[in-house]
Design an enzyme around this catalytic site. Sequence first.
Site, PDB file in Angstrom:
ATOM      1  N   GLU A 155     -13.893   4.842  14.228  1.00 15.60           N
ATOM      2  CA  GLU A 155     -13.738   3.691  15.136  1.00 15.60           C
ATOM      3  C   GLU A 155     -13.455   4.114  16.569  1.00 15.60           C
ATOM      4  O   GLU A 155     -13.749   3.367  17.506  1.00 15.60           O
ATOM      5  CB  GLU A 155     -12.581   2.798  14.644  1.00 15.60           C
ATOM      6  CG  GLU A 155     -12.894   2.090  13.341  1.00 15.60           C
ATOM      7  CD  GLU A 155     -11.681   1.368  12.769  1.00 15.60           C
ATOM      8  OE1 GLU A 155     -10.867   0.842  13.537  1.00 15.60           O
ATOM      9  OE2 GLU A 155     -11.555   1.338  11.538  1.00 15.60           O
ATOM     10  N   ARG A 206      -2.504  -1.797  -3.521  1.00 16.15           N
ATOM     11  CA  ARG A 206      -3.573  -0.804  -3.479  1.00 16.15           C
ATOM     12  C   ARG A 206      -3.221   0.252  -4.530  1.00 16.15           C
ATOM     13  O   ARG A 206      -2.117   0.796  -4.523  1.00 16.15           O
ATOM     14  CB  ARG A 206      -3.626  -0.142  -2.108  1.00 16.15           C
ATOM     15  CG  ARG A 206      -4.570   1.025  -2.091  1.00 16.15           C
ATOM     16  CD  ARG A 206      -4.404   1.852  -0.849  1.00 16.15           C
ATOM     17  NE  ARG A 206      -5.313   2.977  -0.882  1.00 16.15           N
ATOM     18  CZ  ARG A 206      -5.021   4.164  -0.393  1.00 16.15           C
ATOM     19  NH1 ARG A 206      -3.854   4.385   0.177  1.00 16.15           N
ATOM     20  NH2 ARG A 206      -5.894   5.141  -0.446  1.00 16.15           N
ATOM     21  N   GLY A 213      -9.963   5.808  11.562  1.00 11.86           N
ATOM     22  CA  GLY A 213      -9.452   6.380  12.820  1.00 11.86           C
ATOM     23  C   GLY A 213     -10.477   7.106  13.679  1.00 11.86           C
ATOM     24  O   GLY A 213     -10.664   6.770  14.851  1.00 11.86           O
ATOM     25  N   HIS A 272     -11.583   5.556  -1.363  1.00 11.95           N
ATOM     26  CA  HIS A 272     -11.775   4.700  -0.178  1.00 11.95           C
ATOM     27  C   HIS A 272     -12.665   3.498  -0.497  1.00 11.95           C
ATOM     28  O   HIS A 272     -13.281   2.918   0.410  1.00 11.95           O
ATOM     29  CB  HIS A 272     -12.453   5.457   0.999  1.00 11.95           C
ATOM     30  CG  HIS A 272     -11.620   6.533   1.620  1.00 11.95           C
ATOM     31  ND1 HIS A 272     -12.177   7.712   2.069  1.00 11.95           N
ATOM     32  CD2 HIS A 272     -10.297   6.604   1.895  1.00 11.95           C
ATOM     33  CE1 HIS A 272     -11.212   8.471   2.586  1.00 11.95           C
ATOM     34  NE2 HIS A 272     -10.062   7.818   2.499  1.00 11.95           N
ATOM     35  N   GLU A 313      -8.478  -2.768   5.229  1.00  9.46           N
ATOM     36  CA  GLU A 313      -8.222  -2.610   3.794  1.00  9.46           C
ATOM     37  C   GLU A 313      -7.173  -3.610   3.281  1.00  9.46           C
ATOM     38  O   GLU A 313      -7.322  -4.152   2.199  1.00  9.46           O
ATOM     39  CB  GLU A 313      -7.750  -1.180   3.514  1.00  9.46           C
ATOM     40  CG  GLU A 313      -8.893  -0.187   3.558  1.00  9.46           C
ATOM     41  CD  GLU A 313      -8.415   1.242   3.647  1.00  9.46           C
ATOM     42  OE1 GLU A 313      -7.842   1.610   4.681  1.00  9.46           O
ATOM     43  OE2 GLU A 313      -8.630   1.983   2.685  1.00  9.46           O
ATOM     44  N   ASN A 373       0.860  -1.170   0.000  1.00  9.35           N
ATOM     45  CA  ASN A 373       0.000   0.000   0.000  1.00  9.35           C
ATOM     46  C   ASN A 373       0.904   1.230   0.000  1.00  9.35           C
ATOM     47  O   ASN A 373       1.367   1.687   1.040  1.00  9.35           O
ATOM     48  CB  ASN A 373      -0.862  -0.065   1.270  1.00  9.35           C
ATOM     49  CG  ASN A 373      -1.877   1.039   1.347  1.00  9.35           C
ATOM     50  OD1 ASN A 373      -1.748   2.069   0.688  1.00  9.35           O
ATOM     51  ND2 ASN A 373      -2.889   0.839   2.178  1.00  9.35           N
ATOM     52  N   ARG A 408      -8.086  18.768   4.566  1.00  8.68           N
ATOM     53  CA  ARG A 408      -8.782  19.147   3.325  1.00  8.68           C
ATOM     54  C   ARG A 408     -10.099  19.831   3.681  1.00  8.68           C
ATOM     55  O   ARG A 408     -10.789  19.410   4.618  1.00  8.68           O
ATOM     56  CB  ARG A 408      -9.089  17.918   2.464  1.00  8.68           C
ATOM     57  CG  ARG A 408      -7.862  17.230   1.941  1.00  8.68           C
ATOM     58  CD  ARG A 408      -8.240  16.105   0.975  1.00  8.68           C
ATOM     59  NE  ARG A 408      -7.160  15.150   0.890  1.00  8.68           N
ATOM     60  CZ  ARG A 408      -7.307  13.842   0.990  1.00  8.68           C
ATOM     61  NH1 ARG A 408      -8.503  13.297   1.155  1.00  8.68           N
ATOM     62  NH2 ARG A 408      -6.269  13.048   0.907  1.00  8.68           N
TER      63      ARG A 408
HETATM   64  P1  ADP Z   1      -5.709   7.495   7.355  1.00  6.45           P
HETATM   65  O1  ADP Z   1      -6.758   8.244   6.627  1.00  6.45           O
HETATM   66  O2  ADP Z   1      -4.366   8.155   7.320  1.00  6.45           O
HETATM   67  O3  ADP Z   1      -5.668   6.006   7.065  1.00  6.45           O
HETATM   68  P2  ADP Z   1      -6.751   6.757   9.974  1.00  6.45           P
HETATM   69  O4  ADP Z   1      -7.926   6.005   9.516  1.00  6.45           O
HETATM   70  O5  ADP Z   1      -5.660   6.041  10.670  1.00  6.45           O
HETATM   71  O6  ADP Z   1      -6.128   7.670   8.844  1.00  6.45           O
HETATM   72  O7  ADP Z   1      -7.276   7.926  10.919  1.00  6.45           O
HETATM   73  C1  ADP Z   1      -6.393   8.859  11.443  1.00  6.45           C
HETATM   74  C2  ADP Z   1      -7.172   9.829  12.297  1.00  6.45           C
HETATM   75  O8  ADP Z   1      -7.935   9.110  13.271  1.00  6.45           O
HETATM   76  C3  ADP Z   1      -6.258  10.718  13.143  1.00  6.45           C
HETATM   77  O9  ADP Z   1      -5.918  11.877  12.453  1.00  6.45           O
HETATM   78  C4  ADP Z   1      -7.108  11.035  14.328  1.00  6.45           C
HETATM   79  O10 ADP Z   1      -7.779  12.258  14.085  1.00  6.45           O
HETATM   80  C5  ADP Z   1      -8.158   9.945  14.376  1.00  6.45           C
HETATM   81  N1  ADP Z   1      -8.089   9.162  15.622  1.00  6.45           N
HETATM   82  C6  ADP Z   1      -7.308   8.112  15.914  1.00  6.45           C
HETATM   83  N2  ADP Z   1      -7.546   7.682  17.174  1.00  6.45           N
HETATM   84  C7  ADP Z   1      -8.488   8.482  17.680  1.00  6.45           C
HETATM   85  C8  ADP Z   1      -9.184   8.567  18.935  1.00  6.45           C
HETATM   86  N3  ADP Z   1      -8.905   7.730  19.933  1.00  6.45           N
HETATM   87  N4  ADP Z   1     -10.108   9.532  19.072  1.00  6.45           N
HETATM   88  C9  ADP Z   1     -10.390  10.386  18.073  1.00  6.45           C
HETATM   89  N5  ADP Z   1      -9.794  10.369  16.880  1.00  6.45           N
HETATM   90  C10 ADP Z   1      -8.853   9.428  16.685  1.00  6.45           C
END
Ligand code: ADP
Length: 401
Positions: free
Chosen positions: A337, A95, A334, A183, A387, A7, A244
């Site tokens: 979840e 990917r 992120g 996505h 993913e 990826n 963004r």
């Molecule tokens: P990417 O789009 O880079 O794959 P992720 O799906 O890993 O990103 O998401 C990253 C974002 O998730 C971080 O910028 C953060 O804002 C958010 N995040 C991660 N853990 C937490 C948490 N415990 N509470 C709130 N937001 C979180």
Amino acid sequence: MIILVLNAGSSSQKSCLYSLGKSIPDTTPEPLWEAHLDWTVAQEGGILTVKSNDLKQKIEVKERETALKVLLNTLVTGDTKVLENLNEIDVVGHRVVHGGSKYSQAIVITQEVKQAITDLIPLAPNHNPAHLEGINIIEEILPEIPQVAVFDTAFHTTIPDAAKIYPLPYEYYEKGIQRYGFHGTSHQYCANRTAQILQQPLESLKIVTCHLGNGCSLAAIKNGICVDTTMGFSPLEGLMMGTRCGSIDPQILIYMMQKYELDAGTVNKILNKESGLKGVSGISADMRTITNAIADGNTQAQLAFDIYLHRFKSSIGAMVASLNGIDVLVFTAGVGENSRIVREKTCAGLTYLGLQLDLAKNNGDPVDTNIAADDSPVKVLVIHTQEDWAIALSARSCIAD
Ligand code: ADP
């Protein structure tokens, strides 16, 4: 079957290795080996983090040209070794962010596919060159091993014309300006996982999947098919994201360029890198920092959160309209979840749909489960998006066909 997933992004390279038997397990297995090469954390060069054999190793990488070879070498040497020889790999799944309108599913990489990925570089300038680099290096080291491209755009190729075509002069659509969506692997995985968790046929469900990471997008899925999504020609459209801006009046760009004499590159940077949560709050693109700052009374962070939520709820409304209803709302990635507060505040604004959250379930670190109240007609799922696993499965079925 041994499957390597690559990826590649503009500033990182994530990779993992799965070993699969004849049947596909019900739950996602742990990869045998995982590697993450990050070019943003060190002063010079990159940092490669490898996890395997219950240990985690960090390696400094100096040159970009040889970085992928260094990464692959950790599969067959040292404490992280999990294979005797790279030839044990049966298939490599990549990917690929942009497959244009041509690829509606994963495909074995040929010269023609490589050419198509090359032709799409203007639409994905940060990603498609990195994917090609990975494909070429594997071709060089392991010429006999099949490689499969799994496109982020593929799941969205079913979107009907009315949602796909922008109301510009039609000739621009004919030149390739349309909604592509991104996505897709995550949205598709979440839709399939929803059916599995609820033990209902996918074809019977109207689902809105909310992928809220650094980049954010929604998909409207009916009968297992994507009928709408918020990202468009590029990943800039739709929701407010970490850095963004998401959808804004396009006239703003013209005004900024004329009034402040900004060139296209500067405007591009402002919209993609300096806007969103970061731009409004002035402190961070990370939702954790934003919510912590709100707790400390930071009013700019509160404003950023309020705008994020407002736009998120309106866009869910748009997806529900495209589906003419909703059975399941899915939170993933992120923020989706992990942020209870985002889920709680969002659902509080969706009671007009009959949706009721079970607050105790929402606060209990849910994973792959329903957090709606028992009598809520709309289910609310939190799904850990996988993913890489989805790419591995696509690569497997592609070469099995
Ligand atoms: P990417 O789009 O880079 O794959 P992720 O799906 O890993 O990103 O998401 C990253 C974002 O998730 C971080 O910028 C953060 O804002 C958010 N995040 C991660 N853990 C937490 C948490 N415990 N509470 C709130 N937001 C979180």
